[in-house]
Design a protein around this motif. Structure first.
Motif, PDB file in Angstrom:
ATOM      1  N   GLY A 142      42.151  22.239  50.871  1.00  0.00           N
ATOM      2  CA  GLY A 142      42.143  23.650  50.529  1.00  0.00           C
ATOM      3  C   GLY A 142      43.347  24.333  51.137  1.00  0.00           C
ATOM      4  O   GLY A 142      44.022  23.789  52.019  1.00  0.00           O
ATOM      5  N   GLY A 143      43.630  25.528  50.649  1.00  0.00           N
ATOM      6  CA  GLY A 143      44.747  26.300  51.184  1.00  0.00           C
ATOM      7  C   GLY A 143      44.602  27.756  50.797  1.00  0.00           C
ATOM      8  O   GLY A 143      43.667  28.132  50.080  1.00  0.00           O
ATOM      9  N   ALA A 144      45.527  28.574  51.281  1.00  0.00           N
ATOM     10  CA  ALA A 144      45.473  30.002  50.957  1.00  0.00           C
ATOM     11  C   ALA A 144      46.849  30.625  51.077  1.00  0.00           C
ATOM     12  O   ALA A 144      47.675  30.210  51.904  1.00  0.00           O
ATOM     13  N   VAL A 145      47.077  31.628  50.242  1.00  0.00           N
ATOM     14  CA  VAL A 145      48.226  32.514  50.359  1.00  0.00           C
ATOM     15  C   VAL A 145      47.734  33.819  50.970  1.00  0.00           C
ATOM     16  O   VAL A 145      46.771  34.415  50.466  1.00  0.00           O
ATOM     17  N   VAL A 146      48.366  34.238  52.043  1.00  0.00           N
ATOM     18  CA  VAL A 146      48.015  35.490  52.717  1.00  0.00           C
ATOM     19  C   VAL A 146      49.245  36.396  52.690  1.00  0.00           C
ATOM     20  O   VAL A 146      50.348  35.961  53.014  1.00  0.00           O
ATOM     21  N   THR A 147      49.048  37.651  52.292  1.00  0.00           N
ATOM     22  CA  THR A 147      50.198  38.532  52.128  1.00  0.00           C
ATOM     23  C   THR A 147      49.774  39.992  52.166  1.00  0.00           C
ATOM     24  O   THR A 147      48.620  40.327  51.908  1.00  0.00           O
ATOM     25  N   ASN A 148      50.732  40.862  52.461  1.00  0.00           N
ATOM     26  CA  ASN A 148      50.537  42.307  52.333  1.00  0.00           C
ATOM     27  C   ASN A 148      51.002  42.811  50.972  1.00  0.00           C
ATOM     28  O   ASN A 148      50.844  43.995  50.665  1.00  0.00           O
ATOM     29  N   ASN A 149      51.570  41.915  50.167  1.00  0.00           N
ATOM     30  CA  ASN A 149      52.074  42.253  48.840  1.00  0.00           C
ATOM     31  C   ASN A 149      50.965  41.986  47.823  1.00  0.00           C
ATOM     32  O   ASN A 149      50.762  40.850  47.379  1.00  0.00           O
ATOM     33  N   VAL A 150      50.250  43.035  47.446  1.00  0.00           N
ATOM     34  CA  VAL A 150      49.107  42.873  46.546  1.00  0.00           C
ATOM     35  C   VAL A 150      49.538  42.373  45.181  1.00  0.00           C
ATOM     36  O   VAL A 150      48.837  41.565  44.553  1.00  0.00           O
ATOM     37  N   GLU A 151      50.681  42.808  44.700  1.00  0.00           N
ATOM     38  CA  GLU A 151      51.171  42.333  43.403  1.00  0.00           C
ATOM     39  C   GLU A 151      51.450  40.831  43.442  1.00  0.00           C
ATOM     40  O   GLU A 151      51.142  40.108  42.481  1.00  0.00           O
ATOM     41  N   LEU A 152      52.036  40.353  44.534  1.00  0.00           N
ATOM     42  CA  LEU A 152      52.273  38.916  44.676  1.00  0.00           C
ATOM     43  C   LEU A 152      50.947  38.156  44.694  1.00  0.00           C
ATOM     44  O   LEU A 152      50.807  37.115  44.053  1.00  0.00           O
ATOM     45  N   ALA A 153      49.967  38.693  45.414  1.00  0.00           N
ATOM     46  CA  ALA A 153      48.656  38.048  45.471  1.00  0.00           C
ATOM     47  C   ALA A 153      48.029  37.937  44.082  1.00  0.00           C
ATOM     48  O   ALA A 153      47.452  36.893  43.717  1.00  0.00           O
ATOM     49  N   GLU A 154      48.146  38.996  43.302  1.00  0.00           N
ATOM     50  CA  GLU A 154      47.586  38.966  41.953  1.00  0.00           C
ATOM     51  C   GLU A 154      48.309  37.948  41.078  1.00  0.00           C
ATOM     52  O   GLU A 154      47.686  37.257  40.266  1.00  0.00           O
ATOM     53  N   TRP A 155      49.633  37.843  41.254  1.00  0.00           N
ATOM     54  CA  TRP A 155      50.403  36.857  40.495  1.00  0.00           C
ATOM     55  C   TRP A 155      49.957  35.446  40.877  1.00  0.00           C
ATOM     56  O   TRP A 155      49.763  34.592  39.991  1.00  0.00           O
ATOM     57  N   VAL A 156      49.801  35.186  42.178  1.00  0.00           N
ATOM     58  CA  VAL A 156      49.371  33.868  42.646  1.00  0.00           C
ATOM     59  C   VAL A 156      47.987  33.533  42.097  1.00  0.00           C
ATOM     60  O   VAL A 156      47.726  32.407  41.634  1.00  0.00           O
ATOM     61  N   ARG A 157      47.090  34.505  42.124  1.00  0.00           N
ATOM     62  CA  ARG A 157      45.732  34.267  41.616  1.00  0.00           C
ATOM     63  C   ARG A 157      45.759  33.903  40.135  1.00  0.00           C
ATOM     64  O   ARG A 157      45.070  32.972  39.701  1.00  0.00           O
ATOM     65  N   SER A 158      46.565  34.611  39.369  1.00  0.00           N
ATOM     66  CA  SER A 158      46.667  34.323  37.949  1.00  0.00           C
ATOM     67  C   SER A 158      47.305  32.960  37.706  1.00  0.00           C
ATOM     68  O   SER A 158      46.793  32.146  36.936  1.00  0.00           O
ATOM     69  N   CYS A 159      48.417  32.707  38.371  1.00  0.00           N
ATOM     70  CA  CYS A 159      49.132  31.453  38.158  1.00  0.00           C
ATOM     71  C   CYS A 159      48.268  30.252  38.534  1.00  0.00           C
ATOM     72  O   CYS A 159      48.238  29.248  37.818  1.00  0.00           O
ATOM     73  N   GLY A 160      47.554  30.351  39.656  1.00  0.00           N
ATOM     74  CA  GLY A 160      46.713  29.253  40.107  1.00  0.00           C
ATOM     75  C   GLY A 160      45.473  29.049  39.267  1.00  0.00           C
ATOM     76  O   GLY A 160      44.779  28.028  39.406  1.00  0.00           O
ATOM     77  N   ASP A 161      45.198  29.992  38.377  1.00  0.00           N
ATOM     78  CA  ASP A 161      44.055  29.876  37.468  1.00  0.00           C
ATOM     79  C   ASP A 161      44.561  29.731  36.031  1.00  0.00           C
ATOM     80  O   ASP A 161      44.119  30.421  35.120  1.00  0.00           O
ATOM     81  N   HIS A 162      45.526  28.813  35.855  1.00  0.00           N
ATOM     82  CA  HIS A 162      46.086  28.502  34.543  1.00  0.00           C
ATOM     83  C   HIS A 162      46.834  29.670  33.910  1.00  0.00           C
ATOM     84  O   HIS A 162      46.979  29.726  32.685  1.00  0.00           O
ATOM     85  N   GLY A 163      47.306  30.610  34.722  1.00  0.00           N
ATOM     86  CA  GLY A 163      48.035  31.759  34.178  1.00  0.00           C
ATOM     87  C   GLY A 163      47.155  32.758  33.477  1.00  0.00           C
ATOM     88  O   GLY A 163      47.613  33.586  32.690  1.00  0.00           O
ATOM     89  N   ARG A 164      45.876  32.729  33.803  1.00  0.00           N
ATOM     90  CA  ARG A 164      44.880  33.572  33.118  1.00  0.00           C
ATOM     91  C   ARG A 164      45.024  35.042  33.513  1.00  0.00           C
ATOM     92  O   ARG A 164      45.311  35.375  34.662  1.00  0.00           O
ATOM     93  N   ALA A 169      54.969  36.642  52.815  1.00  0.00           N
ATOM     94  CA  ALA A 169      53.726  35.929  52.533  1.00  0.00           C
ATOM     95  C   ALA A 169      53.649  34.710  53.437  1.00  0.00           C
ATOM     96  O   ALA A 169      54.669  34.215  53.930  1.00  0.00           O
ATOM     97  N   ALA A 170      52.430  34.240  53.630  1.00  0.00           N
ATOM     98  CA  ALA A 170      52.204  33.065  54.467  1.00  0.00           C
ATOM     99  C   ALA A 170      51.363  32.044  53.716  1.00  0.00           C
ATOM    100  O   ALA A 170      50.426  32.395  52.991  1.00  0.00           O
ATOM    101  N   ALA A 171      51.700  30.776  53.912  1.00  0.00           N
ATOM    102  CA  ALA A 171      50.955  29.667  53.312  1.00  0.00           C
ATOM    103  C   ALA A 171      50.131  28.992  54.401  1.00  0.00           C
ATOM    104  O   ALA A 171      50.666  28.589  55.438  1.00  0.00           O
ATOM    105  N   PHE A 172      48.829  28.879  54.165  1.00  0.00           N
ATOM    106  CA  PHE A 172      47.924  28.199  55.089  1.00  0.00           C
ATOM    107  C   PHE A 172      47.362  26.942  54.426  1.00  0.00           C
ATOM    108  O   PHE A 172      47.078  26.935  53.230  1.00  0.00           O
ATOM    109  N   SER A 173      47.200  25.919  55.229  1.00  0.00           N
ATOM    110  CA  SER A 173      46.513  24.698  54.804  1.00  0.00           C
ATOM    111  C   SER A 173      45.159  24.639  55.495  1.00  0.00           C
ATOM    112  O   SER A 173      45.037  25.002  56.670  1.00  0.00           O
TER     113      SER A 173
END
Length: 369
Positions: A199-221, A182-186
């Motif tokens: 602002g920033g972004a996580v970029v990855t080929n790991n879709v499961e990791l992306a989904e985890w990041v999206r959930s965690c960054g949205d209060h674990g929703r 995964a890569a971290a962008f600012s």
């Protein structure tokens, strides 16, 4: 000093953003009309565009680049008891993210020509508790991910890109963001792809990791039930206005990066011989986030630039392992420490004129080298 001589700013953000003013206005009006300032359609649109641009499968917008790196580490299960290899020559946020998840940074030295992480030093630093290597793409140039990937694979480590300086950079034909776990962008305003805020972004080929990041960054929703929180998360989201502005800027990023490369080529033709530019590796295509040279008499050179109303910076005068907050991790890393005494960043911008570059170089020729 000739007071009539026009100043050369270190970074001319006003000029960069004025060119895009019309498209910014359109994006602003769109967000104002629908009123979804958080989680609006601009966020998903930008994420799709940026992941495609990087050549990766997924992108998740977050609040800033430090959060992006912290969320990647946490999402990969890195935490207390783990060590993460980090180059000493980087902004403090890289180490900060490692400590934020409870892991320990293991600082290693950099290569003397590019000032990027030394793959051999990274390999030598691996211990039983090592969990990951963070490859920092510094000044606009990608680290040697090919060599680092071999090291990481041999030892079962995660490989993470800190790509805050490298929007659009390539190495061996592949863009930053597509060559690791995964890569971290600012998107800090001064970045090649900078927002009009943070602002920033996580970029990855790991879709499961992306989904985890999206959930965690949205209060674990939960992604399927917004009232259910499936993990202990945080609040780290890219807002709609910034996403809209970033989509505008992304459309012209390659053009702006080409202008930066041309500016650096002009510098290289006119710099005095005692100015030692940070090298570009033959396999790399740097996007020159910064124009960095090394000089022996930095204080005097900087003073000459100052007297002539020329902007300058230092990236970075104190390596991470010598910062007071990280004194428990101190190492002797001679390349990074020598560079910290000699690096000097010159004006760089896609709008920087050849006349301005020549004036900077004229002042440098007269400065005490």
């Amino acid at each position: 000093m000739n007071v009539d001589t026009e100043a050369v700013p270190f970074l001319d953000l006003a000029s960069i953003n004025t060119i895009l003013q019309h498209d910014y206005d359109v994006a602003w009006k769109s967000v104002m009309q629908h009123g979804r300032f958080v989680g609006g359609p601009e966020v998903e649109e930008f994420e799709g565009h940026f992941s495609a641009y990087c050549g990766a499968r997924a992108c998740v917008g977050v609040a800033n680049g430090t959060d992006a790196l912290t969320l990647i580490l946490a999402g990969l299960g890195i935490g207390p008891g783990d060590e993460v290899i980090v180059p000493a020559n980087t902004f403090i946020a890289t180490a900060e993210a490692v400590c934020a998840v409870g892991a320990r940074p293991r600082f290693v030295d950099v290569l003397p020509d590019t000032l990027l992480i030394d793959p051999d030093a990274a390999a030598a630093a691996i211990r039983p508790g090592t969990a990951a290597i963070v490859a920092v793409h510094l000044f606009g140039q990608m680290a040697d991910l090919h060599a680092l990937h071999r090291v990481a694979r041999r030892h079962g480590l995660a490989l993470i890109e800190d790509a805050a300086h490298a929007h659009g950079a390539r190495r061996r034909g592949r863009r930053a963001g597509s060559c690791s776990d995964a890569a971290a962008f600012s998107f800090y305003p001064s970045r090649n792809l900078g927002a009009l805020g943070d602002g920033g972004a996580v970029v990855t080929n790991n879709v499961e990791l992306a989904e985890w990041v999206r959930s965690c960054g949205d209060h674990g929703r939960s992604v399927t039930d917004r009232y259910r929180h499936v993990q202990r998360g945080c609040n780290s989201r890219l807002d709609s206005l910034q996403a809209g502005m970033l989509s505008v800027k992304l459309a012209s990023l390659d053009t702006a990066n080409t202008a930066r490369r041309q500016a650096m080529e002009h510098y290289l033709r006119h710099l005095p011989p005692w100015c030692e530019p940070v090298a570009e590796h033959p396999e790399s295509e740097s996007v020159y986030h910064l124009a960095v040279i090394q000089v022996d008499n930095r204080a005097a050179v900087a003073a000459s630039l100052e007297r002539n109303r020329i902007g300058w910076g230092i990236h970075y005068p104190i390596p991470c392992h010598r910062q007071p907050a990280y004194k428990e991790f101190v190492e002797y890393l001679p390349v990074a420490e020598r560079a910290a005494r000699r690096v000097l960043s010159l004006p760089m911008s896609p709008s920087l004129s050849t006349a301005a570059i020549e004036r900077v170089c004229e002042v440098l020729w007269k400065a005490p080298g």
